[in-house]
Scaffold this motif. Structure first.
Motif, PDB file in Angstrom:
ATOM      1  N   ALA A 184       0.823  -1.219   0.000  1.00 58.30           N
ATOM      2  CA  ALA A 184       0.000   0.000   0.000  1.00 58.30           C
ATOM      3  C   ALA A 184       0.853   1.264   0.000  1.00 58.30           C
ATOM      4  N   VAL A 185       2.091   1.172   0.462  1.00 57.82           N
ATOM      5  CA  VAL A 185       2.971   2.353   0.466  1.00 57.82           C
ATOM      6  C   VAL A 185       4.296   2.000  -0.197  1.00 57.82           C
ATOM      7  N   GLY A 186       4.890   2.990  -0.841  1.00 59.40           N
ATOM      8  CA  GLY A 186       6.180   2.755  -1.493  1.00 59.40           C
ATOM      9  C   GLY A 186       6.536   3.926  -2.389  1.00 59.40           C
ATOM     10  N   VAL A 187       7.708   3.869  -2.973  1.00 62.02           N
ATOM     11  CA  VAL A 187       8.133   4.908  -3.916  1.00 62.02           C
ATOM     12  C   VAL A 187       8.746   4.221  -5.133  1.00 62.02           C
ATOM     13  N   PHE A 188       8.815   4.955  -6.235  1.00 62.56           N
ATOM     14  CA  PHE A 188       9.601   4.468  -7.367  1.00 62.56           C
ATOM     15  C   PHE A 188      11.052   4.853  -7.092  1.00 62.56           C
ATOM     16  N   HIS A 189      11.928   3.893  -7.075  1.00 59.04           N
ATOM     17  CA  HIS A 189      13.352   4.190  -6.846  1.00 59.04           C
ATOM     18  C   HIS A 189      14.168   3.159  -7.626  1.00 59.04           C
ATOM     19  N   GLN A 190      14.660   3.585  -8.781  1.00 55.69           N
ATOM     20  CA  GLN A 190      15.396   2.635  -9.624  1.00 55.69           C
ATOM     21  C   GLN A 190      16.722   2.262  -8.953  1.00 55.69           C
ATOM     22  N   PRO A 191      17.100   0.989  -9.029  1.00 60.81           N
ATOM     23  CA  PRO A 191      18.367   0.575  -8.413  1.00 60.81           C
ATOM     24  C   PRO A 191      19.583   1.097  -9.187  1.00 60.81           C
ATOM     25  N   ALA A 192      20.745   1.066  -8.522  1.00 60.54           N
ATOM     26  CA  ALA A 192      21.997   1.426  -9.208  1.00 60.54           C
ATOM     27  C   ALA A 192      22.500   0.227 -10.015  1.00 60.54           C
ATOM     28  N   ARG A 193      22.108  -0.965  -9.584  1.00 52.59           N
ATOM     29  CA  ARG A 193      22.519  -2.205 -10.268  1.00 52.59           C
ATOM     30  C   ARG A 193      21.634  -3.337  -9.745  1.00 52.59           C
ATOM     31  N   VAL A 194      21.392  -4.324 -10.605  1.00 51.45           N
ATOM     32  CA  VAL A 194      20.694  -5.534 -10.156  1.00 51.45           C
ATOM     33  C   VAL A 194      21.615  -6.718 -10.460  1.00 51.45           C
ATOM     34  N   VAL A 195      21.795  -7.579  -9.481  1.00 50.10           N
ATOM     35  CA  VAL A 195      22.711  -8.706  -9.632  1.00 50.10           C
ATOM     36  C   VAL A 195      21.930 -10.012  -9.443  1.00 50.10           C
ATOM     37  N   CYS A 196      21.690 -10.722 -10.532  1.00 48.49           N
ATOM     38  CA  CYS A 196      20.935 -11.983 -10.470  1.00 48.49           C
ATOM     39  C   CYS A 196      21.926 -13.135 -10.474  1.00 48.49           C
ATOM     40  N   ASP A 197      22.215 -13.634  -9.290  1.00 53.23           N
ATOM     41  CA  ASP A 197      23.174 -14.721  -9.130  1.00 53.23           C
ATOM     42  C   ASP A 197      22.394 -16.029  -9.109  1.00 53.23           C
ATOM     43  N   VAL A 198      22.358 -16.709 -10.269  1.00 50.07           N
ATOM     44  CA  VAL A 198      21.492 -17.897 -10.361  1.00 50.07           C
ATOM     45  C   VAL A 198      21.978 -19.046  -9.475  1.00 50.07           C
ATOM     46  N   ALA A 199      23.218 -18.936  -8.965  1.00 49.51           N
ATOM     47  CA  ALA A 199      23.692 -19.948  -8.006  1.00 49.51           C
ATOM     48  C   ALA A 199      22.763 -19.984  -6.797  1.00 49.51           C
ATOM     49  N   SER A 200      22.190 -18.827  -6.453  1.00 56.17           N
ATOM     50  CA  SER A 200      21.322 -18.788  -5.265  1.00 56.17           C
ATOM     51  C   SER A 200      20.001 -19.531  -5.506  1.00 56.17           C
ATOM     52  N   LEU A 201      19.658 -19.778  -6.772  1.00 52.35           N
ATOM     53  CA  LEU A 201      18.410 -20.507  -7.047  1.00 52.35           C
ATOM     54  C   LEU A 201      18.534 -21.986  -6.685  1.00 52.35           C
ATOM     55  N   ARG A 202      19.784 -22.449  -6.524  1.00 53.33           N
ATOM     56  CA  ARG A 202      19.986 -23.869  -6.157  1.00 53.33           C
ATOM     57  C   ARG A 202      19.555 -24.155  -4.725  1.00 53.33           C
ATOM     58  N   SER A 203      19.530 -23.115  -3.880  1.00 52.51           N
ATOM     59  CA  SER A 203      19.115 -23.336  -2.489  1.00 52.51           C
ATOM     60  C   SER A 203      17.623 -23.053  -2.304  1.00 52.51           C
ATOM     61  N   LEU A 204      16.972 -22.733  -3.419  1.00 49.47           N
ATOM     62  CA  LEU A 204      15.566 -22.344  -3.343  1.00 49.47           C
ATOM     63  C   LEU A 204      14.662 -23.577  -3.256  1.00 49.47           C
ATOM     64  N   PRO A 205      13.730 -23.628  -2.296  1.00 44.98           N
ATOM     65  CA  PRO A 205      12.782 -24.746  -2.291  1.00 44.98           C
ATOM     66  C   PRO A 205      12.049 -24.803  -3.632  1.00 44.98           C
TER      67      PRO A 205
END
Ligand code: GLY
Length: 413
Positions: A184-205
């Motif tokens: 319900a609350v928030g702001v638009f704030h674009q990140p300086a960088r996004v890092v998608c480390d797919v190694a972390s998906l291996r620990s995902l249920p």
């Protein structure tokens, strides 16, 4: 922070660019690969870098309590090595904790660290953490830079890209009981960088991974005019590889979906478009239905892949999948899409082990009433995003109630 997870093989890093009107300079990069979180801040802060104040600068690491130590320790070591003064704010990633009090605690941690405008927040976690940390970064000292390190598929392909940030509000209803108003609350704030480390998906249920796949199916249904007409067919073909958590397949999946999301956001950063396809609102495909059912207790369904009986509430992505079926059924009833689209969507969800038939849904009128509380309602009219021919979308505010009710009845078990 949670259990140990073996490291994945190193993948080549892909770099995608997001440029929005709100970002006058070069935009930001989305990196997709493996082993990337540890160096996620490099070039943005540290010795000799802009914002480093001649020393190492400061960084607040906002991290999901469930993240394995092995994910976060290399980052901390690298921050130390670069002379960056850091503190960690560990967040319990639940909808109840996605609150203004967690936001305030995060801001207080930033102030205790004496974070300044040139410094950095680094978020490591799923959508709840990236939304909350993004919100903190958007309002702390009227805006500091954030590096988003999403660790779930859902956050990689959706939440962490595009600058939407949020917290939930707990609002007492007429009965005196508090209800949760999501985002319900928030702001638009674009990140300086996004890092998608797919190694972390291996620990995902697996259930979490499948939930993220529903957002990818959504992108497949709307990517026709966004430079990737083949996304849906490719996603269908590679579905088993995603479920087997193949690093290479997941990296390609993330990269193609981020590219689609980036194109939507670049064209309509603040969701102001009035184009028939909905602009950024097209990302709401399936969501008006999903929001009305995802918090309902007492639902049951069978995991179609494993034949296991599941009991609700649904995860967000699971509800989105059901919402995609409903939207496709409405579209087919209005002859806006190929006749076979609802069956195609259902088959894909079944292959991914996502629910398509739900037991315990309340009467359709009640669900439609709940859909009326959606943030996308305009002038009291339900605005539905519908999948149309050639993997494109249309916004319709004139869908007869009986057509919507029939689509809901079709997912009832
Ligand atoms: N998650 C929808 C959007 O970013 O607009």
């Amino acid at each position: 922070m949670g259990k140990k997870v073996a490291r994945a093989a190193k993948l080549r890093t892909r770099t995608l660019k997001v440029k929005t009107a709100g970002m006058p300079r070069a935009g930001y990069s989305v990196l997709v690969g493996s082993g990337l979180i540890e160096s996620s801040f490099e070039g943005l802060i540290g010795k000799g870098q802009k914002g480093g104040k001649g020393g190492g600068g400061r960084a607040l690491v906002v991290v999901d309590a469930k993240i394995p130590r092995e994910t976060i320790e290399p980052l901390i070591r690298n921050l130390d090595r670069a002379g960056v003064r850091w503190a960690a704010k560990v967040v319990t990633a639940s909808e109840a904790d996605k609150s203004l009090s967690t936001l305030e605690a995060t801001l207080i941690e930033a102030a205790r660290l004496r974070l300044e405008r040139g410094d950095l927040i680094i978020a490591v976690g799923g959508g709840i953490v990236t939304d909350l940390a993004g919100f903190a970064a958007g309002i702390y000292r009227r805006g500091v830079r954030i590096v988003q390190c999403p660790t779930t598929l859902l956050a990689m392909v959706d939440a962490a890209v595009g600058g939407k940030t949020a917290a939930n509000l707990s609002v007492p209803g007429e009965d005196g009981k508090a209800g949760l108003l999501k985002n319900a609350v928030g702001v638009f704030h674009q990140p300086a960088r996004v890092v998608c480390d797919v190694a972390s998906l291996r620990s995902l249920p697996l259930r979490e991974l499948k939930s993220g796949l529903a957002e990818c199916f959504k992108h497949g249904l709307l990517s026709g005019g966004l430079g990737d007409r083949a996304l849906l067919a490719w996603t269908e073909k590679r579905c088993d590889d995603f479920l087997a958590q193949s690093g290479a397949a997941l990296a390609e999946l993330v990269a193609r979906n981020v590219a689609v999301k980036a194109r939507v956001v670049q064209a309509d950063e603040r969701e102001e478009s009035t184009k028939p396809d909905g602009g950024r609102m097209m990302l709401n495909l399936g969501h008006t239905f999903a929001h009305a059912i995802e918090t309902l207790p007492g639902l049951a369904w069978k995991d179609p892949a494993q034949g296991v009986q599941m009991v609700g509430p649904l995860k967000h992505g699971e509800a989105v999948g059901v919402g995609l079926v409903c939207a496709a059924r409405v579209s087919a009833a209005l002859k806006l899409c190929e006749k076979g689209l609802p069956a195609r969507v259902e088959a894909l969800l079944n292959r991914a082990g996502l629910p398509t038939r739900i037991e315990g849904l309340p009467a359709s009128e009640q669900i439609i009433e709940r859909m009326g509380h959606d943030k996308k309602v305009a002038a009291g009219k339900l605005r539905l995003v519908l999948p149309i021919k050639a993997c494109r979308t249309r916004i319709r505010s004139d869908v007869p109630v009986k057509t919507i009710a029939a689509a809901i009845d079709a997912v009832r078990l």
